[in-house]
Write a protein that holds these residues in place. Sequence first.
Motif: not given
Length: 142
Positions: A58-84
């Motif tokens: 249950a904790a793993t599923l909840l954490t995954g849901a929080v990360v997915a929602v946070t990533g979708a709201l921020s519009g950024a990919s987690a852990g990917v750095e963009r070069t300017s």
Amino acid sequence: MSATALALPVVARPVRPARRNVATVRPHCAARPVAPPRRPARTLRLTRRGRLVVTCTAATLLTGAVVAVTGALSGASAGVERTSAPPAAVLTVLPGQTLSQIAGQWSPGADWREVAGEIVQLNALPSMTLQAGQQLTMPEQG
């Protein structure tokens, strides 16, 4: 008349024994086996390890849901750095300009056919025909 009484025959009725409970009449060895009383349905009982597995899942599923929602709201990919990268140059086509003229002016030292091919490919143009006011993303100058 004489005073003799007439004797009528008396018929005796058979006496029925009083009804008794059948279970008490039968001897113990002849009694049918009695089914055990029904138990209520068992509820699910988890061991300590089972509770740990359920909690971690249950904790793993909840954490995954929080990360997915946070990533979708921020519009950024987690852990990917963009070069300017430098902003792409956009050119607006003027009336009377052709793709060969634009390619020759954009990269004077290069072959205009190669530069024109890059412009067509970069902008996904269906043909080499341009219209006035059309915006073209230009390739890097080289």
